[in-house]
Design an enzyme around this catalytic site. Structure first.
Site, PDB file in Angstrom:
ATOM      1  N   LEU A  49       0.885  -1.154   0.000  1.00  0.00           N
ATOM      2  CA  LEU A  49       0.000   0.000   0.000  1.00  0.00           C
ATOM      3  C   LEU A  49       0.927   1.209   0.000  1.00  0.00           C
ATOM      4  O   LEU A  49       1.802   1.334   0.857  1.00  0.00           O
ATOM      5  CB  LEU A  49      -0.889  -0.025   1.246  1.00  0.00           C
ATOM      6  N   ASP A  50       0.761   2.101  -0.964  1.00  0.00           N
ATOM      7  CA  ASP A  50       1.666   3.245  -1.132  1.00  0.00           C
ATOM      8  C   ASP A  50       1.831   4.035   0.162  1.00  0.00           C
ATOM      9  O   ASP A  50       0.875   4.146   0.942  1.00  0.00           O
ATOM     10  CB  ASP A  50       1.141   4.189  -2.208  1.00  0.00           C
ATOM     11  N   PRO A  51       3.021   4.633   0.393  1.00  0.00           N
ATOM     12  CA  PRO A  51       3.188   5.518   1.550  1.00  0.00           C
ATOM     13  C   PRO A  51       2.145   6.627   1.601  1.00  0.00           C
ATOM     14  O   PRO A  51       1.703   7.021   2.681  1.00  0.00           O
ATOM     15  CB  PRO A  51       4.598   6.080   1.353  1.00  0.00           C
ATOM     16  N   LEU A  52       1.708   7.124   0.424  1.00  0.00           N
ATOM     17  CA  LEU A  52       0.684   8.162   0.375  1.00  0.00           C
ATOM     18  C   LEU A  52      -0.658   7.670   0.904  1.00  0.00           C
ATOM     19  O   LEU A  52      -1.467   8.457   1.377  1.00  0.00           O
ATOM     20  CB  LEU A  52       0.507   8.643  -1.076  1.00  0.00           C
ATOM     21  N   ALA A  53      -0.885   6.354   0.826  1.00  0.00           N
ATOM     22  CA  ALA A  53      -2.188   5.788   1.165  1.00  0.00           C
ATOM     23  C   ALA A  53      -2.256   5.386   2.636  1.00  0.00           C
ATOM     24  O   ALA A  53      -1.260   5.047   3.264  1.00  0.00           O
ATOM     25  CB  ALA A  53      -2.486   4.580   0.282  1.00  0.00           C
TER      26      ALA A  53
END
Length: 333
Positions: A49-53
């Site tokens: 899961l992306d760091p942004l998410a």
């Protein structure tokens, strides 16, 4: 200088922890933190899961890692915010702005695009992704300023809801909710929606609210875990078979259970099934997975006798994948 961190005494831990991944953390960083908090010997996550998410990140421990692939293949549901009129190099708020365009979008335009992107669609994997080419992740090429050829692929958008709103700063944005198949890139979906609207777009926020049968309401935050005692953290674990909620169930007596765990096929009056969870009839302990073909139970991923004994000594708090964890976790998000 800081004093060296004391060595953690590891122990066998078996189960699934549903983490509400915090913003800015990589999936692996979050996994390693929770592994340290639980003092677990073996751990793995179920896809990045992306760091942004933020949002649902199932973490598997011990025997549960044998079935983590099932969550990789599961459908996912996301909430996102698309900032209209601005394209970035990465498709999200972390990238550099590469173009801006005026926004002249109405509710009818959004409805048209919503229909256009519902169902089977084609996506080009973004360069800023973990997808590999020639042994290297695409984001490694991207960081070096290299764009490589990628093949588009089909993904399924089962449900899509787009809502046009205006922020307090008078910035037009679209709130997006999408239930999609594995392999769907929400950043790419957002960029493609922006192009279809004629103004471009990038993701300014992304949250995964469901994966398979797991929901964000079941998750525990990293901050809450840190505040718990070790026993409370253990109480947040779902059982290993929470990953097998959509499997058919077969139970075996002691003799057949022993043979099954040795990798031998068993015969019985069972209907054909692709996904089967196999249990011992004496104590309902999970033995592994299998499939049934022509009344034969064919072993798949099996637990070891050591794992089974360790699981017998301490059962996680919840076995139902749809259950609320509030009874086992002292503090939820």
């Amino acid at each position: 200088m800081n004093a060296p961190r004391a060595r953690v005494s590891r122990r066998p831990v078996h189960g699934v922890l549903l983490l509400d991944k915090p913003l800015g953390w990589s999936s692996n960083d979050a996994l390693q933190k929770v592994k340290w908090l639980l003092r677990a010997e073996k751990a793995g996550h179920t896809g990045t899961l992306d760091p942004l998410a933020t949002g649902v990140l199932p973490l598997c421990f011990g025997a549960a890692t044998k079935f983590s692939q099932l969550q990789l293949d599961a459908d996912k549901t996301y909430e996102a915010v698309l900032c209209l009129g601005v394209k970035t190099s990465t498709g999200d708020a972390e990238g550099e702005v590469i173009s801006t365009r005026p926004v002249a979008v109405c509710a009818e335009d959004v409805a048209r695009v919503q229909q256009q992107f519902t169902g089977l669609i084609s996506q080009m994997p973004p360069m800023h992704s973990a997808l590999k080419k020639d042994g290297k992740a695409l984001y490694e090429y991207a960081r070096a300023g290299i764009e490589v050829e990628r093949a588009s692929r089909e993904v399924q958008i089962f449900e899509l809801q787009l809502t046009l709103v205006t922020t307090d700063a008078l910035q037009p944005v679209i709130k997006l909710v999408a239930k999609c198949s594995k392999g769907t890139y929400i950043r790419t979906l957002g960029e493609d929606i922006g192009e279809a609207l004629g103004c471009g777009a990038h993701l300014s926020a992304l949250r995964r609210i469901a994966t398979g049968g797991f929901r964000v309401a079941q998750c525990v935050t990293l901050e809450a875990l840190e505040a718990m005692t070790e026993a409370q953290r253990q109480g947040c674990l779902l059982s290993v078979d929470s990953l097998l909620g959509d499997h058919q169930v077969v139970t075996l007596d002691a003799e057949n259970a022993g043979r099954f765990l040795s990798g031998l096929r068993r015969r019985g009056d069972w209907p054909d099934a692709v996904q089967v969870a196999v249990y011992a009839s004496d104590d309902a302990m999970l033995l592994g997975t299998a499939r049934v073909a022509a009344s034969e139970l064919i072993p798949g991923r099996l637990l070891s006798p050591i794992e089974i004994e360790q699981m017998r000594s301490f059962e996680p708090n919840v076995t139902d994948a749809g259950a609320d964890l509030s009874a086992g976790c002292a503090v939820l998000n």
